[in-house]
Motif scaffolding. Structure first.
Motif, mmCIF file in Angstrom:
data_model
loop_
_atom_site.group_PDB
_atom_site.id
_atom_site.type_symbol
_atom_site.label_atom_id
_atom_site.label_comp_id
_atom_site.label_asym_id
_atom_site.label_seq_id
_atom_site.Cartn_x
_atom_site.Cartn_y
_atom_site.Cartn_z
ATOM 1 N N GLY A 10 27.562 12.056 -34.805
ATOM 2 C CA GLY A 10 28.520 13.121 -34.586
ATOM 3 C C GLY A 10 29.004 13.740 -35.869
ATOM 4 O O GLY A 10 28.404 13.586 -36.921
ATOM 5 N N ASP A 41 26.311 14.547 -19.679
ATOM 6 C CA ASP A 41 25.229 13.779 -20.308
ATOM 7 C C ASP A 41 24.218 14.718 -20.948
ATOM 8 O O ASP A 41 23.922 15.787 -20.410
ATOM 9 C CB ASP A 41 24.517 12.901 -19.272
ATOM 10 C CG ASP A 41 25.385 11.722 -18.853
ATOM 11 O OD1 ASP A 41 26.340 11.393 -19.581
ATOM 12 O OD2 ASP A 41 25.097 11.128 -17.807
ATOM 13 N N ARG A 70 20.110 13.328 -28.644
ATOM 14 C CA ARG A 70 21.202 13.531 -29.592
ATOM 15 C C ARG A 70 21.107 14.900 -30.244
ATOM 16 O O ARG A 70 20.034 15.351 -30.599
ATOM 17 C CB ARG A 70 21.153 12.477 -30.693
ATOM 18 C CG ARG A 70 21.449 11.092 -30.208
ATOM 19 C CD ARG A 70 21.343 10.098 -31.366
ATOM 20 N NE ARG A 70 21.447 8.749 -30.881
ATOM 21 C CZ ARG A 70 22.582 8.082 -30.750
ATOM 22 N NH1 ARG A 70 23.725 8.645 -31.092
ATOM 23 N NH2 ARG A 70 22.596 6.855 -30.282
ATOM 24 N N ARG A 71 22.232 15.512 -30.434
ATOM 25 C CA ARG A 71 22.285 16.778 -31.160
ATOM 26 C C ARG A 71 22.350 16.525 -32.668
ATOM 27 O O ARG A 71 21.927 17.351 -33.448
ATOM 28 C CB ARG A 71 23.505 17.577 -30.723
ATOM 29 C CG ARG A 71 23.373 18.110 -29.324
ATOM 30 C CD ARG A 71 24.585 18.967 -28.963
ATOM 31 N NE ARG A 71 24.375 19.634 -27.711
ATOM 32 C CZ ARG A 71 24.745 19.139 -26.535
ATOM 33 N NH1 ARG A 71 25.321 17.967 -26.468
ATOM 34 N NH2 ARG A 71 24.532 19.814 -25.429
ATOM 35 N N TYR A 108 35.397 15.317 -22.278
ATOM 36 C CA TYR A 108 34.165 14.581 -22.026
ATOM 37 C C TYR A 108 33.092 15.594 -21.660
ATOM 38 O O TYR A 108 33.307 16.456 -20.805
ATOM 39 C CB TYR A 108 34.371 13.564 -20.906
ATOM 40 C CG TYR A 108 35.482 12.592 -21.247
ATOM 41 C CD1 TYR A 108 35.255 11.526 -22.101
ATOM 42 C CD2 TYR A 108 36.765 12.779 -20.750
ATOM 43 C CE1 TYR A 108 36.275 10.652 -22.441
ATOM 44 C CE2 TYR A 108 37.792 11.915 -21.078
ATOM 45 C CZ TYR A 108 37.541 10.854 -21.933
ATOM 46 O OH TYR A 108 38.558 10.000 -22.271
ATOM 47 N N GLU A 157 28.599 11.161 -30.016
ATOM 48 C CA GLU A 157 27.565 11.015 -28.994
ATOM 49 C C GLU A 157 26.908 9.647 -29.139
ATOM 50 O O GLU A 157 26.783 9.120 -30.239
ATOM 51 C CB GLU A 157 26.522 12.137 -29.108
ATOM 52 C CG GLU A 157 25.847 12.217 -30.451
ATOM 53 C CD GLU A 157 24.974 13.452 -30.641
ATOM 54 O OE1 GLU A 157 25.088 14.420 -29.875
ATOM 55 O OE2 GLU A 157 24.160 13.423 -31.581
ATOM 56 N N VAL A 175 30.788 4.792 -26.840
ATOM 57 C CA VAL A 175 31.586 5.963 -27.242
ATOM 58 C C VAL A 175 32.999 5.866 -26.663
ATOM 59 O O VAL A 175 33.979 6.144 -27.359
ATOM 60 C CB VAL A 175 30.902 7.284 -26.819
ATOM 61 C CG1 VAL A 175 31.819 8.479 -27.049
ATOM 62 C CG2 VAL A 175 29.593 7.463 -27.576
ATOM 63 N N GLU A 226 27.453 5.614 -23.380
ATOM 64 C CA GLU A 226 28.770 5.918 -22.823
ATOM 65 C C GLU A 226 29.817 4.844 -23.113
ATOM 66 O O GLU A 226 30.902 5.151 -23.624
ATOM 67 C CB GLU A 226 28.674 6.156 -21.313
ATOM 68 C CG GLU A 226 30.002 6.546 -20.706
ATOM 69 C CD GLU A 226 29.905 6.956 -19.253
ATOM 70 O OE1 GLU A 226 30.948 7.346 -18.699
ATOM 71 O OE2 GLU A 226 28.804 6.908 -18.667
ATOM 72 N N THR A 242 34.391 15.229 -27.329
ATOM 73 C CA THR A 242 35.016 15.829 -28.498
ATOM 74 C C THR A 242 36.515 15.739 -28.306
ATOM 75 O O THR A 242 37.008 15.708 -27.182
ATOM 76 C CB THR A 242 34.541 17.283 -28.721
ATOM 77 O OG1 THR A 242 35.029 17.752 -29.971
ATOM 78 C CG2 THR A 242 34.975 18.193 -27.602
ATOM 79 N N MET A 271 22.551 9.987 -22.517
ATOM 80 C CA MET A 271 23.374 10.050 -23.704
ATOM 81 C C MET A 271 24.706 10.698 -23.324
ATOM 82 O O MET A 271 24.739 11.693 -22.622
ATOM 83 C CB MET A 271 22.647 10.866 -24.763
ATOM 84 C CG MET A 271 23.244 10.825 -26.131
ATOM 85 S SD MET A 271 23.118 9.271 -27.018
ATOM 86 C CE MET A 271 21.421 8.831 -26.781
ATOM 87 N N ALA A 278 28.615 12.210 -24.527
ATOM 88 C CA ALA A 278 29.274 12.872 -25.651
ATOM 89 C C ALA A 278 30.702 13.250 -25.290
ATOM 90 O O ALA A 278 31.024 13.462 -24.119
ATOM 91 C CB ALA A 278 28.496 14.119 -26.060
ATOM 92 N N TYR A 296 33.377 15.153 -32.901
ATOM 93 C CA TYR A 296 32.384 15.135 -31.822
ATOM 94 C C TYR A 296 31.634 13.824 -31.958
ATOM 95 O O TYR A 296 31.190 13.468 -33.056
ATOM 96 C CB TYR A 296 31.427 16.321 -31.963
ATOM 97 C CG TYR A 296 30.218 16.233 -31.062
ATOM 98 C CD1 TYR A 296 30.306 16.636 -29.738
ATOM 99 C CD2 TYR A 296 29.010 15.746 -31.538
ATOM 100 C CE1 TYR A 296 29.192 16.551 -28.901
ATOM 101 C CE2 TYR A 296 27.895 15.662 -30.707
ATOM 102 C CZ TYR A 296 27.994 16.065 -29.402
ATOM 103 O OH TYR A 296 26.897 15.972 -28.566
#
Length: 148
Positions: free
Chosen positions: A37, A80, A84-85, A77, A51, A57, A54, A5, A1, A3, A49
């Motif tokens: 996000g 990985d 997921r948060r 960036y 996620e 995103v 790749e 921001t 995954m 992510a 943010y």
């Protein structure tokens, strides 16, 4: 995954209703793309943010970067992640009051815009951002009713 921001500066004035409309549009698009996000807006600056996979995103970020309603100031960036948060949260708009409640109202913006990579190093900055995102994710898990 994957992510990332970013922080951007609005090129036009946004009212609260504009932000909620933006959230609704982003939520619908992100759900189709399987991107999760959150979004924050304060004093003319956006913080987002994202996620997901790749390529998805990065393609989304390219489209965001081309949006004339704002100018991207900095993108970070993130390494990985295993999971997921912000699961099932395709785009959560964090109000200023919510961020104040968890004492996060200026933290990410401060890290991304005010801390110098030359002085602190990219790894330290990335770790600080990850700590903040993780803290926000914990709050989100405790208050999922705000998810869209």
């Amino acid at each position: 995954m994957f992510a990332l921001t970013y922080v951007s500066m609005a090129e036009q004035h946004f009212e609260e209703e504009d932000i909620h409309e933006l959230e609704t549009q982003a939520c619908s698009r992100n759900q189709q793309l399987s991107v999760t996000g959150y979004l924050n807006y304060k004093k003319g600056k956006f913080l987002q943010y994202l996620e997901g996979e790749e390529k998805v995103v990065l393609d989304l970020m390219e489209a965001i970067d081309q949006d004339p309603r704002h100018r991207v100031l900095r993108t970070m960036y993130l390494p990985d992640i295993e999971e997921r948060r912000f699961k099932d949260c395709y785009m959560r708009y964090w109000t200023h009051e919510e961020l104040v409640q968890i004492k996060m109202d200026d933290m990410i913006e401060g890290v991304l815009l005010k801390m110098s990579e030359r002085i602190y190093g990219e790894e330290l900055l990335r770790n600080r951002v990850l700590q903040i995102v993780t803290r926000m994710a914990k709050f989100h898990k405790l208050h999922p009713q705000a998810s869209r």
